[in-house]
Design a protein around this motif. Structure first.
Motif, PDB file in Angstrom:
ATOM      1  N   THR A  34     -15.320  25.232  78.187  1.00 50.60           N
ATOM      2  CA  THR A  34     -15.364  23.815  77.536  1.00 50.60           C
ATOM      3  C   THR A  34     -15.354  22.839  78.494  1.00 50.60           C
ATOM      4  N   ASN A  35     -15.944  21.414  78.278  1.00 47.07           N
ATOM      5  CA  ASN A  35     -16.303  20.625  79.117  1.00 47.07           C
ATOM      6  C   ASN A  35     -16.269  19.631  77.688  1.00 47.07           C
ATOM      7  N   GLY A  36     -14.708  18.669  77.796  1.00 50.88           N
ATOM      8  CA  GLY A  36     -15.542  17.462  76.876  1.00 50.88           C
ATOM      9  C   GLY A  36     -15.437  16.438  77.749  1.00 50.88           C
ATOM     10  N   ASN A  37     -16.554  15.769  76.371  1.00 50.61           N
ATOM     11  CA  ASN A  37     -16.936  14.410  77.764  1.00 50.61           C
ATOM     12  C   ASN A  37     -16.340  13.397  76.113  1.00 50.61           C
ATOM     13  N   THR A  38     -15.910  12.941  75.685  1.00 51.14           N
ATOM     14  CA  THR A  38     -14.861  12.242  75.209  1.00 51.14           C
ATOM     15  C   THR A  38     -14.218  11.111  75.712  1.00 51.14           C
ATOM     16  N   MET A  39     -14.359  10.053  76.067  1.00 55.01           N
ATOM     17  CA  MET A  39     -13.524   9.185  77.112  1.00 55.01           C
ATOM     18  C   MET A  39     -12.365   9.176  75.924  1.00 55.01           C
ATOM     19  N   ARG A  40     -10.991   9.440  76.729  1.00 53.53           N
ATOM     20  CA  ARG A  40      -9.850   9.206  75.928  1.00 53.53           C
ATOM     21  C   ARG A  40      -8.472   8.217  77.184  1.00 53.53           C
ATOM     22  N   ASN A  41      -8.037   7.597  76.433  1.00 53.22           N
ATOM     23  CA  ASN A  41      -6.725   6.595  77.500  1.00 53.22           C
ATOM     24  C   ASN A  41      -5.142   7.478  76.819  1.00 53.22           C
ATOM     25  N   ILE A  42      -5.063   7.212  77.396  1.00 56.10           N
ATOM     26  CA  ILE A  42      -3.455   7.247  77.520  1.00 56.10           C
ATOM     27  C   ILE A  42      -2.553   6.352  78.196  1.00 56.10           C
ATOM     28  N   GLY A  43      -1.772   5.936  77.342  1.00 55.29           N
ATOM     29  CA  GLY A  43      -1.205   4.845  77.472  1.00 55.29           C
ATOM     30  C   GLY A  43       0.313   4.853  76.885  1.00 55.29           C
ATOM     31  N   SER A  44       0.660   3.393  76.666  1.00 59.89           N
ATOM     32  CA  SER A  44       1.683   3.780  75.601  1.00 59.89           C
ATOM     33  C   SER A  44       1.873   4.002  73.884  1.00 59.89           C
ATOM     34  N   ARG A  45       0.635   3.962  73.614  1.00 60.88           N
ATOM     35  CA  ARG A  45       0.574   4.042  72.112  1.00 60.88           C
ATOM     36  C   ARG A  45      -0.262   5.407  71.990  1.00 60.88           C
ATOM     37  N   GLY A  46      -0.327   6.385  72.458  1.00 60.66           N
ATOM     38  CA  GLY A  46      -0.882   7.675  73.473  1.00 60.66           C
ATOM     39  C   GLY A  46      -2.092   7.696  73.608  1.00 60.66           C
ATOM     40  N   MET A  47      -3.004   8.822  72.629  1.00 61.98           N
ATOM     41  CA  MET A  47      -4.269   8.809  73.479  1.00 61.98           C
ATOM     42  C   MET A  47      -5.281   8.311  72.014  1.00 61.98           C
ATOM     43  N   ALA A  48      -6.122   7.381  72.350  1.00 62.05           N
ATOM     44  CA  ALA A  48      -7.390   6.946  71.625  1.00 62.05           C
ATOM     45  C   ALA A  48      -8.081   7.873  71.168  1.00 62.05           C
ATOM     46  N   VAL A  49      -9.077   8.223  70.020  1.00 60.95           N
ATOM     47  CA  VAL A  49      -9.212   9.306  69.203  1.00 60.95           C
ATOM     48  C   VAL A  49     -10.604   9.540  69.256  1.00 60.95           C
ATOM     49  N   GLU A  50     -11.728   7.813  69.468  1.00 65.28           N
ATOM     50  CA  GLU A  50     -12.470   7.931  69.942  1.00 65.28           C
ATOM     51  C   GLU A  50     -12.857   6.157  70.454  1.00 65.28           C
ATOM     52  N   GLN A  51     -14.231   7.157  71.192  1.00 65.52           N
ATOM     53  CA  GLN A  51     -14.205   5.476  71.683  1.00 65.52           C
ATOM     54  C   GLN A  51     -15.558   4.332  70.333  1.00 65.52           C
ATOM     55  N   PHE A  52     -15.736   3.370  70.750  1.00 65.63           N
ATOM     56  CA  PHE A  52     -17.009   3.354  70.330  1.00 65.63           C
ATOM     57  C   PHE A  52     -17.625   3.519  70.106  1.00 65.63           C
ATOM     58  N   GLY A  53     -18.855   3.616  69.043  1.00 66.93           N
ATOM     59  CA  GLY A  53     -19.992   4.791  68.596  1.00 66.93           C
ATOM     60  C   GLY A  53     -19.942   5.898  68.741  1.00 66.93           C
ATOM     61  N   GLU A  54     -19.121   6.864  69.226  1.00 70.85           N
ATOM     62  CA  GLU A  54     -18.952   8.217  70.254  1.00 70.85           C
ATOM     63  C   GLU A  54     -19.507   9.014  68.886  1.00 70.85           C
ATOM     64  N   ASN A  55     -20.133   9.800  68.744  1.00 73.75           N
ATOM     65  CA  ASN A  55     -20.916  10.809  67.954  1.00 73.75           C
ATOM     66  C   ASN A  55     -19.335  11.931  68.434  1.00 73.75           C
ATOM     67  N   LEU A  56     -18.327  12.513  66.995  1.00 69.23           N
ATOM     68  CA  LEU A  56     -17.746  13.401  67.853  1.00 69.23           C
ATOM     69  C   LEU A  56     -17.935  14.460  67.598  1.00 69.23           C
ATOM     70  N   LYS A  57     -19.067  15.294  66.940  1.00 68.29           N
ATOM     71  CA  LYS A  57     -19.972  16.523  67.079  1.00 68.29           C
ATOM     72  C   LYS A  57     -20.576  16.783  68.020  1.00 68.29           C
ATOM     73  N   VAL A  58     -20.562  15.640  69.014  1.00 67.84           N
ATOM     74  CA  VAL A  58     -21.184  16.282  70.224  1.00 67.84           C
ATOM     75  C   VAL A  58     -20.326  15.839  71.542  1.00 67.84           C
ATOM     76  N   SER A  59     -18.780  16.103  70.826  1.00 71.07           N
ATOM     77  CA  SER A  59     -18.319  15.219  72.465  1.00 71.07           C
ATOM     78  C   SER A  59     -17.249  17.025  73.128  1.00 71.07           C
ATOM     79  N   CYS A  60     -18.012  18.116  73.054  1.00 66.20           N
ATOM     80  CA  CYS A  60     -17.937  18.995  73.395  1.00 66.20           C
ATOM     81  C   CYS A  60     -18.233  19.841  73.776  1.00 66.20           C
ATOM     82  N   GLU A  61     -18.759  20.776  74.647  1.00 64.26           N
ATOM     83  CA  GLU A  61     -19.858  21.231  75.837  1.00 64.26           C
ATOM     84  C   GLU A  61     -19.443  22.409  76.113  1.00 64.26           C
ATOM     85  N   TYR A  62     -20.140  23.477  75.394  1.00 64.28           N
ATOM     86  CA  TYR A  62     -19.644  24.857  75.283  1.00 64.28           C
ATOM     87  C   TYR A  62     -20.192  26.441  76.050  1.00 64.28           C
ATOM     88  N   ARG A  63     -19.845  26.509  76.916  1.00 64.62           N
ATOM     89  CA  ARG A  63     -21.217  26.849  77.926  1.00 64.62           C
ATOM     90  C   ARG A  63     -20.333  28.838  77.441  1.00 64.62           C
TER      91      ARG A  63
END
Length: 82
Positions: A34-63
């Motif tokens: 798998t190769n996830g292409n979801t932009m994530r931020n790790i900071g004091s509040r934890g990981m961001a769930v999604e970037q604005f406008g991101e389609n989570l249904k296509v956020s991971c590539e399966y080979r």
């Protein structure tokens, strides 16, 4: 050591599961990378769930890869089971 060749690449979890079901039914071993292409931020509040406008249904590539000697058989099965 078996050599594996790429059978299929998809961003759809449903399509990935359909292919795995076919391979398991016919006892063809497989590996998935798998190769996830979801932009994530790790900071004091934890990981961001999604970037604005991101389609989570296509956020991971399966080979999906199968043993090289079973590649043609697996390709045939996928064509027959569309």
């Amino acid at each position: 050591m078996k050599l594996y060749s790429e059978l299929f690449c998809t961003y759809s979890m449903e399509e990935k599961n359909r292919i795995i079901d076919i391979l398991e039914e016919h006892r063809i071993p497989y590996k998935i990378s798998t190769n996830g292409n979801t932009m994530r931020n790790i900071g004091s509040r934890g990981m961001a769930v999604e970037q604005f406008g991101e389609n989570l249904k296509v956020s991971c590539e399966y080979r999906i890869r199968v043993p090289k000697e079973q590649l043609e058989q697996a390709q045939h099965l996928l064509r027959e089971n569309k």
